[in-house]
Enzyme design. Structure first.
Site, short mmCIF file in Angstrom:
data_model
loop_
_atom_site.label_atom_id
_atom_site.label_comp_id
_atom_site.label_asym_id
_atom_site.label_seq_id
_atom_site.Cartn_x
_atom_site.Cartn_y
_atom_site.Cartn_z
N TYR A 1 -1.34 -0.07 10.57
CA TYR A 1 -1.84 -0.81 9.23
C TYR A 1 -0.87 -0.54 8.20
O TYR A 1 -0.04 -1.33 7.81
CB TYR A 1 -2.88 0.00 8.53
CG TYR A 1 -3.15 -0.57 7.32
CD1 TYR A 1 -3.57 -1.99 6.86
CD2 TYR A 1 -2.93 0.35 6.31
CE1 TYR A 1 -3.75 -2.24 5.61
CE2 TYR A 1 -3.21 0.04 4.91
CZ TYR A 1 -3.41 -1.24 4.52
OH TYR A 1 -3.53 -1.77 3.11
N THR B 1 0.80 -1.08 0.03
CA THR B 1 -0.01 -0.09 0.03
C THR B 1 0.64 1.40 -0.07
O THR B 1 1.89 1.24 0.64
CB THR B 1 -0.88 -0.13 1.16
OG1 THR B 1 -1.54 1.40 1.42
CG2 THR B 1 -0.13 -0.42 2.50
#
Ligand code: UDP
Length: 328
Positions: A141, A117
């Site tokens: 995250y 990501t």
């Protein structure tokens, strides 16, 4: 033709990858614990229910299907939740991926395509962001994803694994014709939330901040269609299996769209105006995130094909017509 084990293959991006792999002629095995995934999204290969932290179960599945490569999409993904429950994220996204990498080594599977990501970059220091941008995540995250980038890079150096780290920008869109699309619980993403207001599933859409340093004051993001993402995954798998080198690549369009532009595009595509009101900035949001796409174009021959209008049209057909039939 190869056999690809897709962890998280019952999820949003994972299911689109399974479709694309199948269309490219590969055999697919989905490994998913259905914590966030949906069994009805498993349509393009065998389904093995299991958790990535369960080494015994994972080993059994590897022995049964003898995959040539692993596409690792299984993860907890909601940034806000990762701040509240970091332990769950480290356990699932880090411990789980390490177990998976260990089983791959034991079973002699040498190709690892990883769903990473742009959140691994953290605060943008320059735009667009290329792959050499410093990686300093601002959420647990983002850290969990960066840790597995690091771990798989080190494992590659030690044991000869090949990896492709695919750093998605904003995954969006759907494939309503094939019955797959975005379905998160709870939903936090801009496009589905805006569309929900048109379907009476939400009262109004909140624009998080209009005082950012962007062209209209609202946040700028790089939305990329899941079918385009899926195509990049197929290319990455085929590159590694064909003997190509490991890589880390951004997956985005290279074009930013602001929240206000997104709302205008929704009106253009659906003919309906989203009831929207200003709201304070959301914690942890960056003003702008846009991919530099030169590397992925050069290395994988990939560029995103679908426009923001196409993304919205597909998401709209998914949420308005298909999703309500599948999930009554
Ligand atoms: N956003 C918004 N209202 C919402 C949800 C999101 O204004 O109800 C904005 C958010 O601040 C961000 C953009 O829309 O700038 C995309 O947010 P999303 O949660 O979809 O993805 P993120 O970029 O956070 O991964």
């Amino acid at each position: 033709m190869a056999t690809i084990l897709v962890t998280g293959g019952a999820g949003y991006v994972g299911s689109h990858c399974c479709l694309a792999l199948k269309r490219a002629g590969h055999d697919v095995v989905v490994y998913d614990n259905l914590f966030n995934g949906h069994e009805r999204f498993v349509k393009w290969g065998a389904f093995e229910r299991g958790d990535i932290r369960d080494k015994t179960r994972l080993t059994e599945v590897f022995v049964r299907h003898n995959p040539d490569a692993v596409l690792h999409c299984a993860a907890l993904i909601e940034v806000g939740e990762s701040v509240k429950y970091p332990d769950r994220f480290y356990d699932n996204n880090v411990t789980g991926a390490l177990v998976l990498l260990d089983v791959m080594r034991e079973q002699g599977v040498g190709a690892f395509v990883f769903s990473s990501t742009c959140a691994t970059y953290g605060e943008p220091q320059r735009l667009p962001m290329d792959e050499t941008h410093p990686q300093l995540p601002v959420s647990p995250y983002g850290w969990t994803k960066l840790m597995i980038e690091r771990a798989s890079r080190d494992i590659a150096a030690a044991y000869g694994l090949k990896f492709a780290h695919l750093r998605y920008f904003n995954a969006a869109g759907a494939c309503p014709d094939e019955g797959i699309g975005e379905r998160h619980e709870p939903e936090t993403h801009a496009i589905p939330l805006a569309l929900f207001t048109l379907l009476g599933r939400r009262e109004g859409f909140k624009i998080f901040g209009q005082d950012w340093d962007t062209r209209d004051g609202s946040c700028l993001r790089d939305y990329v269609h899941t079918l385009d993402l899926a195509d990049a995954h197929v290319r990455a798998v085929e590159r590694l299996l064909g003997g190509g080198a490991s890589l880390a690549a951004n997956l985005g369009t290279g074009d930013g769209v602001t929240v206000l532009e997104l709302l205008a595009a929704i009106e253009r595509v659906t003919g309906k105006r989203v009831p929207a009101s200003p709201a304070p900035r959301r914690d942890g949001d960056a003003p702008a995130l846009v991919a530099d796409t030169a590397l992925v174009k050069r290395e994988l021959g990939w560029t995103a094909q679908r426009s923001i209008d196409q993304i919205i049209a597909d998401a709209w057909r998914w949420h308005a017509d298909v999703e309500p039939q599948l999930f009554v």
